[in-house]
Design a protein around this motif. Structure first.
Motif, mmCIF file in Angstrom:
data_model
loop_
_atom_site.group_PDB
_atom_site.id
_atom_site.type_symbol
_atom_site.label_atom_id
_atom_site.label_comp_id
_atom_site.label_asym_id
_atom_site.label_seq_id
_atom_site.Cartn_x
_atom_site.Cartn_y
_atom_site.Cartn_z
ATOM 1 N N ALA A 95 108.619 68.572 39.722
ATOM 2 C CA ALA A 95 107.984 69.942 38.834
ATOM 3 C C ALA A 95 108.766 70.027 37.699
ATOM 4 N N LEU A 96 108.206 69.905 36.401
ATOM 5 C CA LEU A 96 108.902 69.800 35.135
ATOM 6 C C LEU A 96 108.323 71.210 34.346
ATOM 7 N N ASP A 97 109.547 71.811 33.926
ATOM 8 C CA ASP A 97 109.452 72.983 33.264
ATOM 9 C C ASP A 97 109.000 72.561 31.768
ATOM 10 N N ILE A 98 107.986 73.291 31.314
ATOM 11 C CA ILE A 98 107.500 73.083 30.055
ATOM 12 C C ILE A 98 107.409 74.190 29.141
ATOM 13 N N SER A 99 108.150 75.301 29.631
ATOM 14 C CA SER A 99 108.166 76.579 28.816
ATOM 15 C C SER A 99 108.861 76.358 27.395
ATOM 16 N N ASN A 100 108.701 77.226 26.371
ATOM 17 C CA ASN A 100 109.186 77.045 25.137
ATOM 18 C C ASN A 100 110.580 76.703 24.957
ATOM 19 N N SER A 101 111.440 77.592 26.032
ATOM 20 C CA SER A 101 112.759 77.237 25.799
ATOM 21 C C SER A 101 113.156 75.762 26.181
ATOM 22 N N MET A 102 112.355 75.071 26.612
ATOM 23 C CA MET A 102 112.447 73.364 26.691
ATOM 24 C C MET A 102 112.438 72.617 25.447
ATOM 25 N N LYS A 103 112.177 73.181 24.230
ATOM 26 C CA LYS A 103 112.147 72.619 23.141
ATOM 27 C C LYS A 103 113.410 72.608 22.527
ATOM 28 N N ALA A 104 114.318 73.476 22.977
ATOM 29 C CA ALA A 104 115.796 73.437 22.314
ATOM 30 C C ALA A 104 116.376 72.282 22.342
ATOM 31 N N GLU A 105 117.067 71.987 21.434
ATOM 32 C CA GLU A 105 117.478 70.550 21.102
ATOM 33 C C GLU A 105 119.035 70.388 21.475
ATOM 34 N N ASP A 106 119.743 71.175 22.449
ATOM 35 C CA ASP A 106 120.943 71.016 23.011
ATOM 36 C C ASP A 106 121.259 69.856 23.900
ATOM 37 N N ALA A 107 120.029 69.167 24.136
ATOM 38 C CA ALA A 107 119.778 68.082 24.783
ATOM 39 C C ALA A 107 118.740 67.128 24.072
ATOM 40 N N ALA A 108 119.444 66.148 23.368
ATOM 41 C CA ALA A 108 118.797 65.434 22.123
ATOM 42 C C ALA A 108 117.739 64.513 22.947
ATOM 43 N N PRO A 109 116.648 64.164 22.431
ATOM 44 C CA PRO A 109 116.087 64.957 21.192
ATOM 45 C C PRO A 109 115.545 66.366 21.434
ATOM 46 N N SER A 110 115.459 66.735 22.736
ATOM 47 C CA SER A 110 115.189 68.152 23.172
ATOM 48 C C SER A 110 115.222 68.093 24.715
ATOM 49 N N ARG A 111 115.435 69.213 25.022
ATOM 50 C CA ARG A 111 115.476 69.356 26.641
ATOM 51 C C ARG A 111 114.211 68.786 27.164
ATOM 52 N N LEU A 112 112.937 69.037 26.881
ATOM 53 C CA LEU A 112 111.768 68.481 27.407
ATOM 54 C C LEU A 112 111.673 67.004 27.235
ATOM 55 N N GLU A 113 111.864 66.330 26.003
ATOM 56 C CA GLU A 113 111.856 65.069 25.906
ATOM 57 C C GLU A 113 112.962 64.273 26.668
ATOM 58 N N LYS A 114 114.043 65.028 26.825
ATOM 59 C CA LYS A 114 115.012 64.179 27.705
ATOM 60 C C LYS A 114 114.663 64.041 29.081
ATOM 61 N N SER A 115 114.042 65.311 29.427
ATOM 62 C CA SER A 115 113.473 65.463 30.758
ATOM 63 C C SER A 115 112.288 64.331 31.059
ATOM 64 N N LYS A 116 111.381 64.118 30.063
ATOM 65 C CA LYS A 116 110.380 63.176 30.120
ATOM 66 C C LYS A 116 111.055 61.644 30.256
ATOM 67 N N MET A 117 112.157 61.450 29.567
ATOM 68 C CA MET A 117 112.739 60.125 29.740
ATOM 69 C C MET A 117 113.324 59.966 31.220
ATOM 70 N N MET A 118 113.794 61.217 31.469
ATOM 71 C CA MET A 118 114.423 60.957 32.798
ATOM 72 C C MET A 118 113.494 60.559 34.078
#
Length: 338
Positions: A95-118
Motif C-alpha cells: 500500500a503506497l502513499d501517493i498524497s502530495n506530502s510524499m513529494k517532500a524532498e527530505d528523502a532524496a530524490p523525494s519520499r515518493l521516488e525513494k518509496s518506488k525504488m524501495m
C-alpha cells in the motif's frame, strides 16, 4: 504476453521528432534560397521533373525504417508457452502513499521516488511470492491486482504519481481495508500488508483497521519515509505549498503513528533511510511468515519477433530506393507523385 527484452533502446525514437524539425528547417531554408532565383511558378516550369512529393515520401519511408530498426534493437518478444507451476511462497500487498506530502524532498530524490525504488528492490527479491499494489491518498484503489508477474508489477509502478487520485489527504484506514480485500482466498498462505507512508493520517481509524487485519490472519508492516524534522511540499508550478496565512506547509514523518499501526497489525515498523538496510530488515520480518502453495502462471518461453520487423525494414528500404526524387519519364503518365 508481449514484451521488449531491451526496452531501453526505445528511447532512440525521440530522435524522430528532432529529425522532422531539422528537415522542416532545411525545407524552409531551401525555399528562401529558391525564391532568390525567381517566382516559384516559373521555377516549377523550368524544373518539370522535380517532385517535392517524392522527396517527402522518401523521407517518411526512411523515418519509418529507422523507427522499425529501433524496435528491432529493443528485441520484441512474444510469450509462446504458458505453464502453471506450484510453488511455495507468501502473498504481499504493498500500500503506497501517493498524497502530495510524499513529494517532500527530505528523502532524496523525494519520499515518493525513494518509496518506488524501495518497492522495485523488494519485487526483485521475490521468487515464489505473489505481489499486489494499492495506492492511496484521501481515497484508495488497486493499482495492480495480486500477481506473480514481477515485470508487470514494476511497469505499473512507473505510472504512480499523486495526480492519480483527485481526493488528496491521507486515509490509512481505507488503504489497509482495501489491502485486506485484495488477497486471494487460498488457505495456509502467509499474508503481509506493507504500508509505505510518511505517517500523516487525516481520516483516523488506521489502528483499528490494522487490528482487524491481524485478526483476519494478516500482518501489517509499516515503512516510514521522510524526516521527523519536516520538509516543505513542492508544488507542480514551482515553489512550495502554503497555508491560508501564506506560510510554507511543513510535512514531517509521524513515526508514532507508524509504530502504532505496525504494532496493532502484528508487524514491524522500519524507518527507510538506507534502502538496502531497510530491505534486509523487511526481508527478515517477512521470512517469518508461513509459506503456502501458490499456483503461478509463468511464460517460460519467449519467441523473438525481430525477424519480422527486419523484413519490414528491408521492404521499406527497397521501396525508398525505388522511389526516385525526380519524375521517372518511363512512368510520366502515372500521376501518383506530382
Amino acid at each position: 504476453m508481449f514484451r521488449f527484452e531491451n526496452p531501453e533502446y526505445l528511447y532512440f525514437l525521440i530522435l524522430i521528432p528532432a529529425l522532422v524539425v531539422i528537415r522542416l528547417l532545411g525545407l524552409r531554408k531551401r525555399k528562401k534560397q529558391l525564391e532568390k532565383f525567381g517566382e516559384p511558378i516559373l521555377l516549377k516550369e523550368l524544373m518539370p521533373n522535380v517532385s517535392s512529393a517524392r522527396r517527402e515520401v522518401k523521407f517518411w519511408l526512411m523515418m519509418s525504417a529507422f523507427a522499425l530498426v529501433v524496435v528491432m534493437l529493443a528485441r520484441p518478444q512474444l510469450g509462446m508457452k504458458i505453464s502453471q507451476e506450484q510453488r511455495r511462497g507468501i502473498e504481499v500487498i504493498i500500500a503506497l502513499d501517493i498524497s502530495n506530502s510524499m513529494k517532500a524532498e527530505d528523502a532524496a530524490p523525494s519520499r515518493l521516488e525513494k518509496s518506488k525504488m524501495m518497492i522495485e528492490n523488494l519485487v526483485d527479491n521475490f521468487t515464489n511470492d505473489r505481489v499486489g499494489l494499492v495506492v492511496f491518498a484521501g481515497d484508495a484503489f488497486v493499482q495492480l491486482p495480486i500477481t506473480s508477474d514481477y515485470v508487470s508489477a514494476k511497469m505499473f509502478l512507473q505510472n504512480v504519481e499523486p495526480s492519480l487520485i483527485a481526493m488528496q489527504g491521507t486515509n490509512l484506514a481505507e488503504a489497509i481495508d482495501l489491502s485486506t480485500k485484495s488477497f486471494t482466498k487460498r488457505d495456509k498462505v502467509g499474508r503481509a500488508i506493507i504500508v509505505i507512508t510518511d505517517g500523516e493520517d487525516h481520516e483516523g481509524g488506521a489502528i483499528e483497521a490494522a487490528k482487524k487485519a491481524k485478526k483476519d490472519g494478516m500482518r501489517v508492516f509499516v515503512l516510514g519515509v521522510g524526516s521527523t524534522n519536516g520538509s516543505p511540499i513542492p508544488e507542480d508550478n514551482g515553489g512550495y505549498k502554503k497555508d491560508n496565512t501564506g506560510r510554507e506547509v511543513m510535512s514531517a514523518l509521524n513515526e508514532d503513528m507508524c509504530k502504532q499501526i505496525a504494532e496493532a497489525g502484528g508487524g514491524a515498523y522500519i524507518h527507510v533511510e538506507n534502502n538496502n538496510i531497510a530491505q534486509k530488515q523487511l526481508d527478515n520480518e517477512i521470512a517469518k511468515l508461513q509459506k503456502g502453495d501458490i499456483m503461478n502462471i509463468v511464460y517460460s518461453e519467449y519467441d523473438e519477433q525481430f525477424q519480422a520487423v527486419g523484413i519490414l525494414v528491408l521492404l521499406l528500404l527497397i521501396l525508398e530506393t525505388i522511389v526516385l526524387e525526380g519524375k521517372n519519364p518511363l512512368f510520366k503518365k502515372i500521376k501518383l507523385f506530382k
